[in-house]
Structure formats: structure tokens, C-alpha cells
Design a protein around this motif. Structure first.
Motif, PDB file in Angstrom:
ATOM      1  N   CYS A  60       0.847  -1.201   0.000  1.00 52.80           N
ATOM      2  CA  CYS A  60       0.000   0.000   0.000  1.00 52.80           C
ATOM      3  C   CYS A  60       0.875   1.241   0.000  1.00 52.80           C
ATOM      4  O   CYS A  60       1.739   1.395   0.870  1.00 52.80           O
ATOM      5  N   ILE A  61       0.664   2.100  -0.976  1.00 51.40           N
ATOM      6  CA  ILE A  61       1.323   3.407  -1.027  1.00 51.40           C
ATOM      7  C   ILE A  61       0.237   4.480  -0.956  1.00 51.40           C
ATOM      8  O   ILE A  61      -0.752   4.416  -1.695  1.00 51.40           O
ATOM      9  N   TYR A  62       0.424   5.430  -0.060  1.00 48.65           N
ATOM     10  CA  TYR A  62      -0.445   6.605  -0.032  1.00 48.65           C
ATOM     11  C   TYR A  62       0.450   7.835  -0.106  1.00 48.65           C
ATOM     12  O   TYR A  62       1.454   7.917   0.611  1.00 48.65           O
ATOM     13  N   ILE A  63       0.110   8.759  -0.984  1.00 48.34           N
ATOM     14  CA  ILE A  63       0.850  10.023  -1.025  1.00 48.34           C
ATOM     15  C   ILE A  63      -0.127  11.185  -1.101  1.00 48.34           C
ATOM     16  O   ILE A  63      -1.204  11.083  -1.706  1.00 48.34           O
ATOM     17  N   ASP A  64       0.262  12.272  -0.478  1.00 47.08           N
ATOM     18  CA  ASP A  64      -0.510  13.508  -0.467  1.00 47.08           C
ATOM     19  C   ASP A  64       0.416  14.614  -0.947  1.00 47.08           C
ATOM     20  O   ASP A  64       0.915  15.406  -0.160  1.00 47.08           O
ATOM     21  N   PRO A  65       0.691  14.671  -2.264  1.00 44.44           N
ATOM     22  CA  PRO A  65       1.655  15.638  -2.786  1.00 44.44           C
ATOM     23  C   PRO A  65       1.097  17.048  -2.763  1.00 44.44           C
ATOM     24  O   PRO A  65      -0.099  17.250  -2.549  1.00 44.44           O
ATOM     25  N   PRO A  66       1.949  18.065  -2.982  1.00 43.63           N
ATOM     26  CA  PRO A  66       1.428  19.432  -3.088  1.00 43.63           C
ATOM     27  C   PRO A  66       0.427  19.524  -4.236  1.00 43.63           C
ATOM     28  O   PRO A  66       0.648  18.959  -5.308  1.00 43.63           O
ATOM     29  N   TYR A  67      -0.667  20.230  -3.999  1.00 42.68           N
ATOM     30  CA  TYR A  67      -1.746  20.283  -4.981  1.00 42.68           C
ATOM     31  C   TYR A  67      -1.523  21.327  -6.074  1.00 42.68           C
ATOM     32  O   TYR A  67      -2.289  21.395  -7.022  1.00 42.68           O
ATOM     33  N   ASN A  68      -0.491  22.135  -5.915  1.00 37.01           N
ATOM     34  CA  ASN A  68      -0.175  23.161  -6.914  1.00 37.01           C
ATOM     35  C   ASN A  68      -1.321  24.167  -7.056  1.00 37.01           C
ATOM     36  O   ASN A  68      -1.733  24.531  -8.152  1.00 37.01           O
ATOM     37  N   LYS A 105       6.033  22.286 -14.462  1.00 38.29           N
ATOM     38  CA  LYS A 105       6.962  22.131 -13.338  1.00 38.29           C
ATOM     39  C   LYS A 105       6.446  21.074 -12.364  1.00 38.29           C
ATOM     40  O   LYS A 105       7.204  20.229 -11.881  1.00 38.29           O
ATOM     41  N   TRP A 106       5.143  21.127 -12.095  1.00 39.66           N
ATOM     42  CA  TRP A 106       4.558  20.160 -11.158  1.00 39.66           C
ATOM     43  C   TRP A 106       4.658  18.745 -11.730  1.00 39.66           C
ATOM     44  O   TRP A 106       5.018  17.802 -11.030  1.00 39.66           O
ATOM     45  N   LEU A 107       4.352  18.592 -13.013  1.00 38.38           N
ATOM     46  CA  LEU A 107       4.412  17.277 -13.639  1.00 38.38           C
ATOM     47  C   LEU A 107       5.838  16.744 -13.696  1.00 38.38           C
ATOM     48  O   LEU A 107       6.072  15.546 -13.503  1.00 38.38           O
ATOM     49  N   CYS A 108       6.800  17.629 -13.958  1.00 39.71           N
ATOM     50  CA  CYS A 108       8.201  17.196 -13.972  1.00 39.71           C
ATOM     51  C   CYS A 108       8.658  16.774 -12.583  1.00 39.71           C
ATOM     52  O   CYS A 108       9.520  15.904 -12.440  1.00 39.71           O
ATOM     53  N   MET A 109       8.093  17.387 -11.552  1.00 39.12           N
ATOM     54  CA  MET A 109       8.410  16.978 -10.180  1.00 39.12           C
ATOM     55  C   MET A 109       7.789  15.615  -9.872  1.00 39.12           C
ATOM     56  O   MET A 109       8.413  14.746  -9.252  1.00 39.12           O
ATOM     57  N   MET A 110       6.554  15.376 -10.324  1.00 34.77           N
ATOM     58  CA  MET A 110       5.829  14.159  -9.965  1.00 34.77           C
ATOM     59  C   MET A 110       6.240  12.935 -10.786  1.00 34.77           C
ATOM     60  O   MET A 110       6.257  11.812 -10.267  1.00 34.77           O
ATOM     61  N   TYR A 111       6.555  13.129 -12.058  1.00 32.90           N
ATOM     62  CA  TYR A 111       6.728  11.983 -12.961  1.00 32.90           C
ATOM     63  C   TYR A 111       7.775  10.982 -12.478  1.00 32.90           C
ATOM     64  O   TYR A 111       7.483   9.782 -12.362  1.00 32.90           O
ATOM     65  N   PRO A 112       9.009  11.407 -12.188  1.00 36.05           N
ATOM     66  CA  PRO A 112      10.001  10.411 -11.753  1.00 36.05           C
ATOM     67  C   PRO A 112       9.662   9.784 -10.409  1.00 36.05           C
ATOM     68  O   PRO A 112      10.009   8.629 -10.153  1.00 36.05           O
ATOM     69  N   ALA A 137      -6.637  16.139 -13.472  1.00 35.71           N
ATOM     70  CA  ALA A 137      -6.620  15.631 -14.848  1.00 35.71           C
ATOM     71  C   ALA A 137      -5.199  15.311 -15.295  1.00 35.71           C
ATOM     72  O   ALA A 137      -4.954  14.278 -15.935  1.00 35.71           O
ATOM     73  N   ASN A 138      -4.255  16.189 -14.947  1.00 34.29           N
ATOM     74  CA  ASN A 138      -2.868  15.934 -15.319  1.00 34.29           C
ATOM     75  C   ASN A 138      -2.317  14.706 -14.602  1.00 34.29           C
ATOM     76  O   ASN A 138      -1.584  13.891 -15.179  1.00 34.29           O
ATOM     77  N   LEU A 139      -2.660  14.584 -13.319  1.00 31.65           N
ATOM     78  CA  LEU A 139      -2.187  13.430 -12.557  1.00 31.65           C
ATOM     79  C   LEU A 139      -2.722  12.129 -13.146  1.00 31.65           C
ATOM     80  O   LEU A 139      -1.978  11.151 -13.292  1.00 31.65           O
ATOM     81  N   LYS A 140      -3.990  12.109 -13.494  1.00 31.04           N
ATOM     82  CA  LYS A 140      -4.547  10.881 -14.069  1.00 31.04           C
ATOM     83  C   LYS A 140      -3.882  10.549 -15.394  1.00 31.04           C
ATOM     84  O   LYS A 140      -3.641   9.370 -15.705  1.00 31.04           O
ATOM     85  N   SER A 141      -3.540  11.548 -16.165  1.00 29.08           N
ATOM     86  CA  SER A 141      -2.876  11.298 -17.450  1.00 29.08           C
ATOM     87  C   SER A 141      -1.529  10.610 -17.264  1.00 29.08           C
ATOM     88  O   SER A 141      -1.221   9.637 -17.946  1.00 29.08           O
ATOM     89  N   LEU A 174     -15.680  24.347  -2.684  1.00 28.86           N
ATOM     90  CA  LEU A 174     -14.909  23.113  -2.618  1.00 28.86           C
ATOM     91  C   LEU A 174     -15.155  22.418  -1.284  1.00 28.86           C
ATOM     92  O   LEU A 174     -14.775  22.922  -0.228  1.00 28.86           O
ATOM     93  N   VAL A 175     -15.799  21.257  -1.328  1.00 30.42           N
ATOM     94  CA  VAL A 175     -15.999  20.473  -0.106  1.00 30.42           C
ATOM     95  C   VAL A 175     -15.385  19.080  -0.226  1.00 30.42           C
ATOM     96  O   VAL A 175     -15.282  18.360   0.756  1.00 30.42           O
ATOM     97  N   ALA A 176     -15.006  18.681  -1.427  1.00 33.40           N
ATOM     98  CA  ALA A 176     -14.469  17.337  -1.628  1.00 33.40           C
ATOM     99  C   ALA A 176     -13.200  17.406  -2.461  1.00 33.40           C
ATOM    100  O   ALA A 176     -12.940  18.379  -3.173  1.00 33.40           O
ATOM    101  N   GLU A 177     -12.398  16.372  -2.351  1.00 30.97           N
ATOM    102  CA  GLU A 177     -11.230  16.221  -3.213  1.00 30.97           C
ATOM    103  C   GLU A 177     -11.136  14.776  -3.654  1.00 30.97           C
ATOM    104  O   GLU A 177     -11.956  13.941  -3.272  1.00 30.97           O
ATOM    105  N   TYR A 178     -10.128  14.472  -4.467  1.00 30.99           N
ATOM    106  CA  TYR A 178     -10.046  13.164  -5.093  1.00 30.99           C
ATOM    107  C   TYR A 178      -8.926  12.330  -4.489  1.00 30.99           C
ATOM    108  O   TYR A 178      -7.923  12.852  -3.993  1.00 30.99           O
ATOM    109  N   ILE A 179      -9.091  11.016  -4.581  1.00 34.17           N
ATOM    110  CA  ILE A 179      -8.002  10.083  -4.297  1.00 34.17           C
ATOM    111  C   ILE A 179      -7.983   9.096  -5.461  1.00 34.17           C
ATOM    112  O   ILE A 179      -8.891   8.269  -5.606  1.00 34.17           O
TER     113      ILE A 179
END
Length: 527
Positions: A60-68, A105-112, A137-141, A174-179
Motif C-alpha cells: 500500500c502506497i499513499y501520497i498527499d503531494p502538493p496540490y499546486n 513544473k509540477w508534472l516534472c516533479m511528480m513523474y520520476p 486531470a494531469n495526474l490521471k494522465s 470546494l468540499v471534496a477532493e479526489y483520491i
């Protein structure tokens, strides 16, 4: 912009040894760290440091990265040697980063990082990633690309607020977010779920026992077939004589058997007559079967941001509720851990923040006597004062009187990122201690847990799969595999692999003695 430079960047990240800081860790009553780890340092380099020992072992991996969002501050500081990315290095990304390249910048940080996280997952492992509208949307891609879209398990909608937003500047509050949830292998996970009650959540619904059924609490569902379900038409007569002519889910024989087994229930209508028959199902049966999770997680089952803030304030009363911004609730992590782990699983959080994941693993172990272990990685300066300190206080117990939290018999080791194992020219870094190299070689050769056996012999690494491994290496010196060295080695007879700087024995003699020589550093595997 920059994607072509980071797709394979995880391969170029240097391997750095982990240096244990004993005084910052906690041992349990047996003098053990319980395999739990808290690592202070850049999570990209920390993941690379963990890869030799933990690749393919995390359930199990859980991460809560910066949301940008533009409000928080995060630093992109990976050493990608390319002009188009170098200009971003060391820049704090916040509102001043509001331009077309901010998402790049955010995607380049997350991808590796996601590339390495995928490698850490076991074949049946799952990763859960919290995110909001800014990058969902970018994260799902990129996750579809890295994990394969077929391994997408679902997008969980978690209601993080327990109250109604009151912002007149917005049309939609905003009352909800995604996982986002992905599996390492959909087929492997499916087979595991068939063989075990795995990936299931606690049974929900209203169960009661108004007729004192000896089989316990039950609920019911209509025996009448819904439109499009098909079924069999016949007449049913209730105990009070009320008749029903409908299309039913099963044939008459099936109905009669259920009725005889006290599994048919006739509710009372408002007029006092019997209502349409319903089939009973028992909570005990549903517990055995388990239930899959829905993609809607309200805060009454998964906690809220306010729950998380209040809980953290009780751990750190001296911070007046400001120990950490926007922590995640333990209830949320408990739900994730409960549906994605077994009792001996490894749980990894590479953006550990306030340490919620560590507390949740300890809580889950306490509830089912499990032996799960956690690995938390945090690069912020608060890794010791907040992340690790929270886990220390949970282990030692905190609070007073009715709000006191009891002691947990557990522990963890605290690590800092040490020097790189290899220098730029491929030679070994003389600043690395022998133990760091020994652990690395053992992991790359065997993928087995490392045990320090230097008390038996200073060169002995261990024995695995009927082979014995030795590391004949001294920092700053040259070691030679010769007959006098062979004679002093304690474990022989099995195939023997010896790492050394050079060898003075002919290859044919090594073959006769069942010895494999590996030259340092040329034949040390690179991760």
C-alpha cells in the motif's frame, strides 16, 4: 515542457546510502524498531535508496503531494542537467509561478517519483494519491501512462469538509477532493481478491433483528424483480392472506425454500396489511463476504480536515492547533489501509507531512493485532519535530484523563540521506561506510532482508538461495582475492560469490572451487 527529460530521470537519480540516527528513533519493549522507518530527505533520492531492498514489496502506497494551488510553497530541486529544466531548479513555486509552465513544473516533479513508486509496489499492491481540481486531470494522465490505464481502480471522492462552504466569490464551493487509486497489476489483484477477503471494507447498512432470528442482525431487499432483471411470475400469499401477483427474482421452489428457512420477510404496510415480500440477508454473511468500497467517502466514515486538525492539536497542544497545515485525518488512512493491506504488509508514504500514515498503521495494528510496518519520507525541516515526533508521542501515549491515548508497543528507526554510493566517474565514494556498500550489494544480489554478520567475519554478507556472499573491501585500500583470503572465510562448500578489488587466482581454479569473483566497482549492479 520538459517531459522528454524526466521520463527516464528516475534512472539517473544517484543512489544515496541511508544513515541511521539512533537517538531519534524509538525501540519497542523487545528492543526492536518493528521494521518501521522515517526518512528525512528528498523523496526522489530516498525512494532510490530504498529500491534495492524494497522493490516489489510494498502493498500500500499513499501520497498527499502538493496540490499546486498557487497558495502553498513547494520546491522543484531535482538535478536534471538540461537548460529547459535547470532554470526551474531551486525555485519556490507559488503565486509567482502562475504562468503556462506552472503545471509543467509540477508534472516534472511528480513523474520520476511516480515511476519509482510503481517499482516499489508488490504485484498485488495499490497506490492512492490525494489531489484536487488543480492537477487531477494531469495526474490521471501520467498515472494512466505509468501504471497503464487498465490498472486504474477508481477515483474516490472524499468529502473533506463537514460544513457548507460560505464563499460569495465562488459559484461552486470546494468540499471534496479526489483520491486516485491504481493497482500494480489488475489481474494479480483480482486473483488475490478471489482467494481472500481482500480489498474489502467494513460492512455498512442498517442491520437489526426485530424477529429475534438466531442468526443475528439482518437487513432485507425486495424479492420482486426490478424492471429489466427478468424473473418468474407467480402468486404469493402472505400469512395474513394478502396476495401478490408479480414477477419475482426466483422460482416458486426457491421462494418456498427461503420461506421455510425464515429468510422471507413481509413488512407491514401503513394499513396494517402485509407488504410485498423481501429476502433477508444477514450481517454475519456480509462480513464474511466483505463489501467493495464505493467511490464516495463522506466524512462520517473517512474523517474531515477539521477532524485531522483537532486530532493533531491533541498530539501537539503546545502548537495551538498550528503544528501543520491541512493534515489528513487518521480515519481516511485507516480506511485505505484496511482495504489494501494484510496483517504483515508494508505501507509507504513518500510525502509524509504530519505523519498521519504512521499513526494509522499503528492504530490498524492495534485493532487487529497486525504486524504491518510503515516507511515515511519527508523532506521538510519538520521531519523530526513534527513527522517523527507525532509517531513518538503516539507510541509513548499522550493526553490526560478521558482524552488520554494509550501506549503502543512499537518503534521506528530514523534516517538521514547520506552520501552517494558512486561518484560521477563510476568509482566508489570513499565517504561511504562499508556497511552502506554491504547493504547495497546484498540487496542487489538477493532482494532479501539484510542482517549484519560481521561478528562472524568482517567480510561476510550472508547466505541466500544456497550461495554465500562476501564483500572483501576496505575504504581507501585495495583488497585481493587470494588463497590466504579463501582459507580464512568461515562459510564454504556452497557456491561462493566474493567481491574484491582484484583477484590473484586463475579463473579455472575459481571454477573448480565453485567461487565467483566480482570486481569492485565494475561488477557492482547499478540501480
Amino acid at each position: 515542457m520538459g517531459k522528454e527529460k524526466v521520463v527516464n530521470h528516475h534512472r539517473d537519480v544517484p543512489y544515496r546510502v541511508l544513515e541511521r540516527v539512533p537517538e531519534k528513533g524509538v525501540l519497542d519493549s523487545h528492543g526492536s524498531d518493528c521494521r518501521n522507518m522515517i526518512i528525512h530527505g528528498d523523496n526522489l533520492e530516498a525512494l532510490k535508496a530504498l529500491l534495492p531492498e524494497y522493490e516489489g514489496k510494498v502493498d500500500c502506497i499513499y501520497i498527499d503531494p502538493p496540490y499546486n494551488t498557487g497558495e502553498e510553497k513547494w520546491i522543484y530541486n531535482d538535478n536534471v542537467n538540461d537548460p529547459c529544466i535547470r532554470k526551474w531548479l531551486g525555485q519556490v513555486v507559488g503565486k509567482e509561478g502562475e504562468d503556462f509552465s506552472r503545471h509543467d513544473k509540477w508534472l516534472c516533479m511528480m513523474y520520476p517519483r511516480i515511476q519509482l513508486l510503481r517499482r516499489m509496489l508488490s504485484p498485488t499492491g495499490l497506490i492512492f494519491i490525494s489531489i484536487d481540481d488543480n492537477e487531477q486531470a494531469n495526474l490521471k494522465s501520467i498515472c494512466d501512462e505509468i501504471f497503464c490505464a487498465n490498472n486504474f481502480q477508481g477515483c474516490i471522492h472524499w468529502r473533506r469538509r463537514h460544513n457548507q462552504p460560505n464563499d460569495k466569490t465562488k459559484l461552486i464551493g470546494l468540499v471534496a477532493e479526489y483520491i486516485l487509486c491504481y493497482s500494480k497489476s489488475k489481474e494479480a489483484l483480482k486473483q488475490l481478491m478471489k482467494s481472500e477477503s481482500y480489498g474489502k471494507v467494513e460492512v455498512t447498512g442498517k442491520f437489526s433483528n426485530p424477529d429475534n432470528d438466531p442468526r443475528g442482525d439482518w437487513a432485507s431487499k425486495p424479492w420482486k424483480a426490478a424492471t429489466g432483471q427478468g424473473g418468474t411470475a407467480y402468486e404469493i400469499v402472505a400469512p395474513d392472506g394478502t396476495t401478490f401477483n408479480e414477477v419475482w427474482l426466483g422460482g416458486r421452489d426457491t421462494f418456498e425454500n427461503l420461506l421455510e428457512d425464515n429468510r422471507i420477510y413481509f413488512p407491514r404496510s401503513r394499513g396494517g396489511k402485509a407488504g410485498s415480500p423481501r429476502k433477508k440477508y444477514y450481517k454475519s454473511e456480509r462480513v464474511d463476504e466483505g463489501q467493495c468500497a464505493t467511490n464516495w467517502w463522506p466524512n462520517d466514515v473517512a474523517g474531515s480536515n477539521q477532524n485531522a486538525t483537532d486530532a493533531l492539536a491533541s498530539v501537539f497542544p503546545e502548537f495551538d492547533g498550528k503544528a501543520f497545515d491541512n493534515p489528513k485525518p487518521v480515519e481516511l488512512l485507516l480506511r485505505i489501509i484496511g482495504m489494501s493491506t494484510h496483517r504483515d504488509s508494508i505501507v509507504l508514504d513518500a510525502f509524509a507531512g504530519s505523519g498521519t500514515t504512521g499513526e494509522a498503521v499503528l492504530a490498524q495494528n492495534r485493532s487487529d493485532a497486525g504486524g504491518r510496518s510503515f516507511i515515511l519520507i519527508e523532506m521538510g525541516d519538520y521531519a523530526d519535530d513534527v513527522t517523527a515526533e507525532r509517531v513518538r508521542r503516539v507510541i509513548h501515549g499522550y493526553g490526560e484523563s478521558k482524552s488520554a491515548v494509550e501506549v503502543v508497543d512499537s518503534g521506528f528507526s530514523y534516517y538521514e540521506l547520506g552520501p552517494s554510493l558512486f561518484r560521477g566517474d563510476g568509482t566508489l565514494n570513499p565517504d561511504v561506510a562499508r556497511a552502506g556498500l554491504a547493504r547495497y550489494i546484498w540487496a542487489t544480489e538477493t532482494r532479501a532482508p539484510y542482517e549484519d554478520l560481521t561478528d562472524e567475519h568482517s567480510y561476510l554478507l550472508g547466505e541466500h538461495a544456497q550461495a554465500v556472499y562476501y564483500l572483501a573491501w576496505e575504504p581507501g585500500e585495495e583488497t585481493t582475492l587470494a588463497y590466504d583470503l579463501l582459507r580464512e572465510l568461515p562459510r564454504r562448500g556452497a557456491p561462493t560469490v566474493i567481491y574484491a578489488d582484484r583477484c590473484a587466482i586463475a579463473p579455472e581454479r575459481l571454477d573448480e572451487m565453485n567461487v565467483v569473483f566480482k570486481r569492485i566497482p565494475d561488477q557492482i549492479a547499478r540501480i
